[in-house]
Write an enzyme that holds these catalytic residues in place. Structure first.
Site, PDB file in Angstrom:
ATOM      1  CB  CYS A 332      -0.972  -0.040   1.178  1.00  0.00           C
ATOM      2  SG  CYS A 332      -2.409   1.051   0.944  1.00  0.00           S
ATOM      3  CG  HIS A 431      -3.773  -3.528   3.453  1.00  0.00           C
ATOM      4  ND1 HIS A 431      -2.613  -3.162   4.098  1.00  0.00           N
ATOM      5  CD2 HIS A 431      -4.287  -2.387   2.917  1.00  0.00           C
ATOM      6  CE1 HIS A 431      -2.436  -1.858   3.964  1.00  0.00           C
ATOM      7  NE2 HIS A 431      -3.426  -1.360   3.246  1.00  0.00           N
TER       8      HIS A 431
END
Length: 489
Positions: A332, A431
């Protein structure tokens, strides 16, 4: 087993990390085992670990774990107000799972009256759907400066007229001062709704504690409902804080920088549980040790944490690591840092501007006002390419460039993430990429740990929830015997 006497029960703590989250999870699991439909609820949460819900929103990971304990899918009503700090004085305010605004502390304090309406709406929907709601407070109800317009602790309990348990962590010391001091800071009506205390994380001979318990009950007129043991080796999602203790296990070393605004560090729970992995979080002032794999985690302030990374010598350490054949993964915000630049033309994370990235992947990222929230699944494009993977995306930014032509994963038919041409660097918005056992094996194999045994994090969580619940059964049974004006009638 007798019927649970409360339709709503709130757990508040004398401090942050007193055990509110785990106690709520344990009660949710015990109620589920007794066939009671139950939902977790936290009116306001401040955390950078979050989860994507079944209705496409965002809540604190602690409430997602509590939903698992209750045997239900996480929903935005379980955490209607989520604050994600982006600086020491400001935070992104998420209401009913969606970004409402970025506010400083003073502006948010004024906004609380409106936020309370969102809290009460969510609570009413849960009450209509479930037989019991287990509510978790935030911080401590004794924070006098936050009492006005409180929506997180006694302000909520007073609004819905529910009973409160106060939990304290004896492992920190000063447990009796914490409990009596907290009670003394409450108003008369607030003290009246406290139905008892829980002393958490006790280790030793409980007979030596009895004199203190007797004194506490005599002084306050409140019962000690349970003294709960210190449980080692639980595999449960942390609400926010990075683990203070780090257990050295295997020989394959992974290091992770602890950014000032690190987010979703629960991404590393499966790696921490792996017997072949020695995972270390490296904070400010700590030297970067030799490693097989460096992972740049998520960030709530990518440009600010990228600046921190450079100031603390990580750019040079990563370059040295790659020269010696090490591998790097960015997740991310960490993925965005690997590119050539991170551009913020709209001032999403602060003042508008652009920051040079680490230049390790041929791509650029532009931060956007819209947040992408999505649960996803697919398979790996590295290692064992048939390995399934599932996870979730939470990010404000769009990346583009030649590096994306070599994806790290294939998600629902599309390429996701990027790999360097030399195979040393991998980046992704995904994630939870290590949570699927097969994906964990494939990624570790790519990183250099061949033949790594799989770790099933979901199974570990279930074992931990069962163990946690059984340790809390004395509390559960004490609650069922407790006469109170807050019962179902």
């Amino acid at each position: 087993m007798a019927e649970f006497p409360f339709h709503t029960l709130m757990i508040q703590g004398t401090t942050s990390d007193a055990g509110k989250s785990t106690l709520a999870a344990a009660l949710c699991r015990l109620l589920k085992k007794d066939g009671v439909s139950v939902a977790p609820f936290k009116p306001q949460n401040m955390a950078l670990n979050s989860a994507v819900t079944s209705d496409g929103g965002e809540i604190g990971r602690a409430q997602a774990l509590q939903a698992q304990a209750a045997g239900i899918a996480p929903h935005t009503d379980m955490n209607p107000v989520l604050l994600k700090p982006s600086s020491d004085t400001g935070a992104q305010v998420i209401v009913h799972g969606k970004v409402r605004a970025d506010m400083n502390a003073r502006d948010y304090h004024r906004y609380k009256t409106e936020a309370m309406q969102a809290v009460l709406q969510s609570y009413a929907r849960l009450r209509a759907q479930y037989a019991c709601v287990i509510v978790e407070g935030a911080g401590s109800p004794a924070e006098i400066n936050l009492r006005a317009r409180d929506i997180a602790n006694m302000g909520f309990a007073e609004a819905v007229d529910c009973p409160v348990i106060i939990v304290a962590d004896i492992d920190r010391g000063g447990v009796f001062a914490h409990l009596t001091g907290t009670l003394d800071c409450l108003s008369e009506s607030e003290r009246a709704r406290v139905i008892g205390f829980v002393i958490n994380r006790f280790r030793g001979d409980i007979s030596l504690l009895q004199a203190g318990l007797d004194w506490l009950e005599q002084r306050t007129g409140k019962p000690v409902l349970a003294v709960l043991p210190y449980l080692h080796g639980l595999h449960l999602d942390a609400e926010d804080a990075v683990a203070a203790t780090q257990e050295v296990k295997g020989d394959f070393r992974i290091v992770v920088p602890v950014f000032p605004r690190i987010s979703n560090h629960t991404d590393f729970d499966a790696l921490r549980a792996h017997p072949g992995v020695d995972l270390r979080f490296i904070g400010p002032g700590q030297p970067v040790p030799p490693a097989d794999l460096i992972i740049l985690p998520g960030s709530k302030n990518t440009r600010g944490d990228l600046r921190w990374l450079r100031e603390h010598g990580w750019e040079a350490a990563i370059a040295r690591h790659l020269r010696y054949g090490g591998k790097v993964i960015g997740i991310c915000g960490g993925f965005q840092m690997l590119g050539e630049s991170v551009d913020d033309p709209h001032g999403v994370e602060g003042a508008p501007g652009s920051s040079a990235g680490l230049g390790l992947l041929a791509m650029r990222t532009e931060l956007t006002r819209d947040k992408r929230l999505l649960q996803v699944s697919g398979h790996c494009a590295v290692g064992d390419r048939s390995a399934p993977v599932r996870g979730y995306e939470i990010h404000m930014g769009v990346s583009s460039g030649a590096a994306l032509a070599r994806p790290a994963f294939v998600i629902e038919g599309r390429g996701e993430g990027a790999q360097s041409a030399d195979g040393q660097i991998l980046g992704s918005y995904l994630h939870g990429m290590f949570d699927t056992p097969q994906a964990l094996g494939a990624l570790l194999d790519w990183a250099g740990l061949a033949g790594a045994e799989p770790v099933d994090l979901d199974a570990l969580r279930e074992v931990s929830l069962e163990r946690l619940a059984e340790s809390c059964r004395p509390l559960y049974e004490a609650l069922q015997r407790l006469p109170t004006r807050f019962g179902r009638t």
